[in-house]
Design a protein around this motif. Structure first.
Motif: not given
Length: 494
Positions: A146-158
């Motif tokens: 869909t090209l919707e933005t899911i969110g910022r990616w930080d490897y689940y805080g890792a």
């Protein structure tokens, strides 16, 4: 758009468009081979609002993620903004809130401490996920359907680094992604985080080291045994930023460096090699091992290619006066010392493309963009203000060079490579091509080119019904990769 400055960063091919749209069954002139089955993702900077300062640049434009879906010879298209925190804040305010390029001290006080990245440089596919990246912040995950933005990616805080490169490298055999972040510890710091994610997208290693000075490490390379970090003398200074000055200033009299470490080793094993003064390269073609030697092929110039970075350092050079070429740096790891060999292996150019299967290995051919003097004056636009009008195919092993030259008043964007299952076929290249149409207008087409025979031009073209902005980088994701990602997503949801 009268609210935008009338500078090269907002006119010509850089004229803002700011339209999210989609279309199905675009016209196809010619025939697209059946093996081209998947999605061509593009990173497109396009400012949603007029800037706070008239000297703003292309690289500050809000990121848009575009997608050509190609299946059975048909082509669909869609483009949407990456809804970064910055984009959402300015959308709500209906005006620009963030100031000069990569200088938070020039922002509206209302956005102090907010995420400034526009995620506008490179689409990255790894571990069944699509990311939009820009090296001044973390990546943003995008839904590839869909090209919707899911969110910022930080490897689940890792991931502890504050930044994520726009040029990670994926090993074609292990599926691991090797990446880094510079200014990892904050603005103008010399901290670099070197990271590895496994084939499933799990962060398995993050090590920090310091570079000789705070430089813009736009790209790096891997071989089967090493990771290489080229350092060029375009530097950041915190005091200059606090005074409202530019983030980057090129220092022509400062040495370049290359840090080399075992790719699975410790940063304490880094060896530093001293390079020539004042040179610059934003994009590397590839690197590979050759016994005790490491070969690094890069698009090198004798100064920084970006005018605003040169001028901030007092370097007054016209764009057409910049010298350089496709260059091979060779490092002998069996010898002590900090010197290495350098030789030209191709004409000047940039935006190189390699087969994914050749990443970190000896390779037969690569492709990159350049200028053809017989093509007439270049079209105005793109990140450095002038657009490329020729495509090269180079074979470093034997020196063969082929060219696809465009007609006058045409320009070409960085291609992506689509592999073929036939062992004797080089696959295809997909690239956006622009043509002037009237005094201020341009028409754009998607071109399909035989990667092994670029001289014959496109075998298929897809004319676009609306204006297109120049991309920075792109990525090809096969239909099989997309299907596996969908299946994995369903398993997780179940």
């Amino acid at each position: 758009m009268p609210n935008f400055p009338r500078t090269i960063h907002f006119t010509g091919l850089n004229t803002p468009v700011g339209i999210e749209w989609s279309a199905r069954n675009l016209d196809v002139v010619g025939e697209i081979p059946a093996e081209i089955d998947g999605a061509f993702f593009r990173a497109v900077p396009d400012p949603a609002h007029a800037p706070m300062f008239d000297d703003d640049i292309v690289l500050s434009g809000d990121g848009m993620v575009a997608k050509f879906s190609i299946h059975g010879g048909t082509v669909d298209y869609a483009i949407r903004y990456v809804e970064t925190e910055r984009y959402r804040l300015e959308k709500e305010a209906r005006r620009a809130l963030f100031g000069q390029y990569r200088n938070p001290f020039t922002d509206d006080p209302a956005v102090a401490g907010k995420d400034r990245t526009v995620a506008n440089t490179t689409p990255v596919w790894h571990g069944g996920r699509l990311f939009m990246t820009k090296e001044d912040g973390l990546a943003y995950e995008i839904d590839p359907e869909t090209l919707e933005t899911i969110g910022r990616w930080d490897y689940y805080g890792a991931l502890k680094s504050e930044t994520f490169t726009a040029h990670p490298r994926v090993d074609p055999e292990t599926g691991e992604m090797f990446f880094f972040g510079y200014e990892a510890g904050g603005l103008a710091t010399t901290d670099v985080a070197y990271c590895i994610a496994d084939r499933n997208g799990n962060l398995v290693s993050e090590q920090w080291f310091r570079q000789p000075y705070c430089s813009t490490i736009h790209d790096f390379a891997i071989t089967e045994h090493y990771a290489l970090f080229p350092i060029f003398p375009t530097t950041a200074d915190l005091d200059r930023l606090k005074a409202g000055g530019p983030h980057w200033a090129h220092q022509q009299d400062l040495e370049s460096w290359v840090g080399i470490m075992p790719r699975y080793g410790k940063v304490e094993e880094m060896r530093w090699f001293k390079g020539p003064k004042g040179v610059s390269a934003f994009h590397l073609v590839n690197a590979y091992d050759d016994g005790d030697f490491i070969h690094l092929d890069l698009c090198l110039s004798d100064t920084n290619a970006f005018g605003f970075m040169r001028e901030a350092g007092g370097v007054q050079r016209a764009q057409q006066e910049i010298q350089g070429g496709l260059t091979r740096w060779t490092f002998d790891m069996s010898k002590e010392g900090e010197s290495f060999e350098s030789r030209i292996i191709g004409p000047p150019g940039d935006m190189p493309r390699l087969r994914d299967a050749d990443q970190g290995r000896a390779y037969r051919a690569a492709w990159y963009l350049s200028m053809n003097p017989q093509g007439g004056p270049p079209l105005p636009g793109g990140p450095v203000g002038v657009a490329f009008n020729a495509l090269f195919r180079v074979e470093p092993g034997n020196g063969r060079l082929d060219m696809m030259a465009l007609e006058p008043e045409m320009a070409i964007n960085e291609p992506v490579h689509v592999p073929s299952s036939a062992p004797d076929h080089d696959g295809w290249l997909l690239a956006m091509v622009d043509r002037r149409a009237g005094e201020d207008g341009f028409r754009s087409e998607l071109w399909v080119v035989e990667a092994g025979d670029i001289g014959k031009g496109p075998i298929a073209r897809v004319p676009m019904p609306l204006p297109m902005r120049a991309q920075v980088h792109g990525a090809w994701v096969s239909a099989d990769q997309l299907a596996r990602a969908r299946a994995r997503q369903k398993e997780v949801a179940a």
